[in-house]
Motif scaffolding. Structure first.
Motif, PDB file in Angstrom:
ATOM      1  N   LEU A  15      82.484  87.132 -11.649  1.00  0.00           N
ATOM      2  CA  LEU A  15      81.780  87.034 -12.428  1.00  0.00           C
ATOM      3  C   LEU A  15      82.590  85.796 -12.966  1.00  0.00           C
ATOM      4  N   THR A  16      83.513  85.467 -13.568  1.00  0.00           N
ATOM      5  CA  THR A  16      83.829  84.569 -13.839  1.00  0.00           C
ATOM      6  C   THR A  16      84.070  83.015 -13.138  1.00  0.00           C
ATOM      7  N   VAL A  17      83.752  83.174 -11.830  1.00  0.00           N
ATOM      8  CA  VAL A  17      83.975  82.103 -10.631  1.00  0.00           C
ATOM      9  C   VAL A  17      82.102  82.047 -10.601  1.00  0.00           C
ATOM     10  N   ALA A  18      81.936  82.952 -10.781  1.00  0.00           N
ATOM     11  CA  ALA A  18      80.033  82.263 -10.625  1.00  0.00           C
ATOM     12  C   ALA A  18      79.267  81.350 -11.834  1.00  0.00           C
ATOM     13  N   LEU A  19      80.177  82.035 -13.110  1.00  0.00           N
ATOM     14  CA  LEU A  19      79.970  81.220 -14.373  1.00  0.00           C
ATOM     15  C   LEU A  19      80.695  80.205 -14.010  1.00  0.00           C
ATOM     16  N   LEU A  20      81.119  79.813 -13.473  1.00  0.00           N
ATOM     17  CA  LEU A  20      81.655  78.632 -14.092  1.00  0.00           C
ATOM     18  C   LEU A  20      81.380  77.383 -12.946  1.00  0.00           C
ATOM     19  N   GLN A  56      68.481  70.622  -5.198  1.00  0.00           N
ATOM     20  CA  GLN A  56      68.649  71.357  -3.988  1.00  0.00           C
ATOM     21  C   GLN A  56      69.909  71.115  -3.576  1.00  0.00           C
ATOM     22  N   VAL A  57      70.501  70.056  -4.053  1.00  0.00           N
ATOM     23  CA  VAL A  57      72.239  70.055  -3.260  1.00  0.00           C
ATOM     24  C   VAL A  57      73.114  70.913  -3.846  1.00  0.00           C
ATOM     25  N   THR A  58      72.746  70.948  -5.033  1.00  0.00           N
ATOM     26  CA  THR A  58      73.697  71.248  -5.757  1.00  0.00           C
ATOM     27  C   THR A  58      73.565  73.230  -5.897  1.00  0.00           C
ATOM     28  N   LYS A  59      72.115  74.097  -5.601  1.00  0.00           N
ATOM     29  CA  LYS A  59      72.220  74.415  -5.729  1.00  0.00           C
ATOM     30  C   LYS A  59      72.672  75.659  -4.818  1.00  0.00           C
ATOM     31  N   VAL A  60      72.651  74.527  -3.321  1.00  0.00           N
ATOM     32  CA  VAL A  60      73.163  75.007  -1.237  1.00  0.00           C
ATOM     33  C   VAL A  60      74.740  74.963  -2.060  1.00  0.00           C
ATOM     34  N   LEU A  61      75.542  74.051  -2.917  1.00  0.00           N
ATOM     35  CA  LEU A  61      76.884  74.239  -2.679  1.00  0.00           C
ATOM     36  C   LEU A  61      77.688  75.422  -3.518  1.00  0.00           C
ATOM     37  N   GLY A  62      76.931  75.486  -4.424  1.00  0.00           N
ATOM     38  CA  GLY A  62      77.376  76.234  -5.101  1.00  0.00           C
ATOM     39  C   GLY A  62      77.220  77.867  -4.796  1.00  0.00           C
ATOM     40  N   LEU A  63      76.073  78.329  -3.849  1.00  0.00           N
ATOM     41  CA  LEU A  63      75.807  79.278  -3.833  1.00  0.00           C
ATOM     42  C   LEU A  63      76.955  79.203  -2.743  1.00  0.00           C
ATOM     43  N   VAL A  64      77.261  78.314  -1.338  1.00  0.00           N
ATOM     44  CA  VAL A  64      78.229  78.789  -0.080  1.00  0.00           C
ATOM     45  C   VAL A  64      79.328  78.729  -0.832  1.00  0.00           C
ATOM     46  N   PHE A  65      79.788  77.502  -1.886  1.00  0.00           N
ATOM     47  CA  PHE A  65      81.441  78.078  -2.913  1.00  0.00           C
ATOM     48  C   PHE A  65      81.631  79.290  -3.161  1.00  0.00           C
ATOM     49  N   PHE A  67      79.722  82.673  -2.068  1.00  0.00           N
ATOM     50  CA  PHE A  67      80.500  83.217  -1.516  1.00  0.00           C
ATOM     51  C   PHE A  67      81.713  83.046  -0.394  1.00  0.00           C
ATOM     52  N   ILE A  68      81.767  81.604   0.013  1.00  0.00           N
ATOM     53  CA  ILE A  68      83.448  81.403   0.354  1.00  0.00           C
ATOM     54  C   ILE A  68      84.401  82.461  -0.834  1.00  0.00           C
ATOM     55  N   TYR A  69      83.961  82.200  -2.317  1.00  0.00           N
ATOM     56  CA  TYR A  69      85.015  82.767  -2.732  1.00  0.00           C
ATOM     57  C   TYR A  69      85.151  84.755  -2.449  1.00  0.00           C
ATOM     58  N   VAL A  70      83.459  84.788  -2.236  1.00  0.00           N
ATOM     59  CA  VAL A  70      83.407  86.740  -3.206  1.00  0.00           C
ATOM     60  C   VAL A  70      84.374  86.787  -1.421  1.00  0.00           C
ATOM     61  N   LEU A  71      84.176  86.339  -0.345  1.00  0.00           N
ATOM     62  CA  LEU A  71      84.475  86.812   1.166  1.00  0.00           C
ATOM     63  C   LEU A  71      85.819  87.221   1.750  1.00  0.00           C
ATOM     64  N   SER A  72      86.549  85.366   1.213  1.00  0.00           N
ATOM     65  CA  SER A  72      88.471  85.115   0.931  1.00  0.00           C
ATOM     66  C   SER A  72      88.759  86.842   0.537  1.00  0.00           C
ATOM     67  N   HIS A  73      88.275  87.593  -0.482  1.00  0.00           N
ATOM     68  CA  HIS A  73      88.921  88.454  -0.704  1.00  0.00           C
ATOM     69  C   HIS A  73      89.001  89.782   0.083  1.00  0.00           C
ATOM     70  N   PHE A  74      87.563  89.705   0.723  1.00  0.00           N
ATOM     71  CA  PHE A  74      87.935  90.505   2.232  1.00  0.00           C
ATOM     72  C   PHE A  74      88.107  90.103   3.337  1.00  0.00           C
ATOM     73  N   PHE A  75      88.018  88.659   3.665  1.00  0.00           N
ATOM     74  CA  PHE A  75      88.501  88.812   5.064  1.00  0.00           C
ATOM     75  C   PHE A  75      89.164  87.555   4.883  1.00  0.00           C
ATOM     76  N   ASP A  76      90.240  86.853   6.066  1.00  0.00           N
ATOM     77  CA  ASP A  76      91.106  86.148   6.384  1.00  0.00           C
ATOM     78  C   ASP A  76      90.165  85.670   6.986  1.00  0.00           C
ATOM     79  N   LEU A  77      88.895  84.120   6.261  1.00  0.00           N
ATOM     80  CA  LEU A  77      87.728  83.638   6.957  1.00  0.00           C
ATOM     81  C   LEU A  77      88.470  82.809   8.173  1.00  0.00           C
ATOM     82  N   THR A  78      89.386  82.538   8.328  1.00  0.00           N
ATOM     83  CA  THR A  78      89.966  81.475   9.519  1.00  0.00           C
ATOM     84  C   THR A  78      90.103  82.330  10.887  1.00  0.00           C
TER      85      THR A  78
END
Length: 282
Positions: A15-20, A56-65, A67-78
């Motif tokens: 939630l903190t990262v989403a708000l930031l 549009q660019v800021t919206k897409v980049l914000g969503l990408v960052f 989702f990457i942050y959320v997935l990094s807590h559950f998977f080793d993305l590399t």
């Protein structure tokens, strides 16, 4: 119980990262808007286009960052990406189309081919006013009211009518039995009438002289749909007056055809029906 104890902490971090991210996106957009408001480097349409694109660019980049942050807590993305050849191949195919859209969108933006609010014709069969330009697609509002969306990579032909001038090109399709000499006289008079009545719409040079008057182009197409011949009038007008000027020329052509009993083209079925069922006067 251990995972239940960690869940509130993880939820709070997410939630903190989403708000930031939301705050950073807002600040970036606000900064860009303030920059355009305080400067006059670009024209208004250019600034509006860049603002839409930046949003549009800021919206897409914000969503990408996010989702990457959320997935990094559950998977080793590399390991997740590199360890699966099938997944990597599928992602490559997906991102190939997306990246092509982005590249084309950036090309249109930086080459100044289109702006927000421009009147465009896409691929020869879709025309309307640009309502939105995003990183991947463009949305145009057609005359019938429908909103048409097309990805940048699917645009093979783009005609932009907002370059300060438009050419009005209106025509009548007259029956092949119509005497061309009579039609020529009538439509030449229509062109003269348009030059006298609607000179204000014509594009003019620095000396106030029309760049191109309304002119009769004579027969521009023979045997249109096997019904008749096309007679057209054209003239170079200001882009902002294109819609009004077109309507005026169409009216003059219609009233001239009515007053001079020009034979309009019609389908063979209608003509055959007229010959077989003549009207009887009482």
């Amino acid at each position: 119980m251990f995972f239940l104890g960690l869940f509130p902490q993880l939820a709070l971090k997410i939630l903190t990262v989403a708000l930031l991210i939301i705050l950073m996106t807002y600040l970036i957009r606000k900064s860009i808007k303030l920059f355009f408001d305080k400067t006059s480097i670009l024209d208004e349409k250019r600034e509006e286009t860049l603002m839409h694109f930046a949003n549009q660019v800021t919206k897409v980049l914000g969503l990408v960052f996010f989702f990457i942050y959320v997935l990094s807590h559950f998977f080793d993305l590399t390991k997740f990406v590199t360890g699966s050849a099938v997944m990597a191949g599928a992602l490559a195919l997906i991102f190939q189309h997306i990246i092509r859209d982005y590249i084309m969108g950036l090309t249109y933006l930086f080459e100044r081919q289109i702006h927000h609010g421009d009147y465009v014709i896409i691929n020869g069969n879709r025309e309307g006013k640009i309502e939105e330009i995003s990183m991947r697609h463009m949305k145009i509002r057609q005359y019938d009211g429908y909103l048409y969306t097309v990805s940048h990579s699917n645009i093979t032909e783009l005609q932009n009518g907002n370059r300060g001038m438009r050419r009005v090109n209106e025509s009548l399709v007259l029956n092949y039995r119509q005497n061309p000499d009579d039609a020529f006289k009538v439509i030449e008079e229509v062109a003269q009438t348009c030059n006298e009545k609607y000179e204000e719409y014509l594009l003019k040079d620095e000396n106030g002289v029309p760049v191109e008057n309304f002119i009769f182009n004579q027969i521009t197409e023979l045997n249109v749909d096997f019904r008749g011949h096309r007679y057209s009038i054209s003239g170079l007008v200001k882009e902002t007056d294109f819609a009004v000027a077109s309507k005026k020329v169409r009216y003059e052509l219609a009233i001239a055809a009515y007053k001079n009993d020009l034979m309009m083209a019609q389908s063979e079925g209608l003509e055959a029906n007229k010959d077989c069922n003549p009207q009887v006067s009482l």
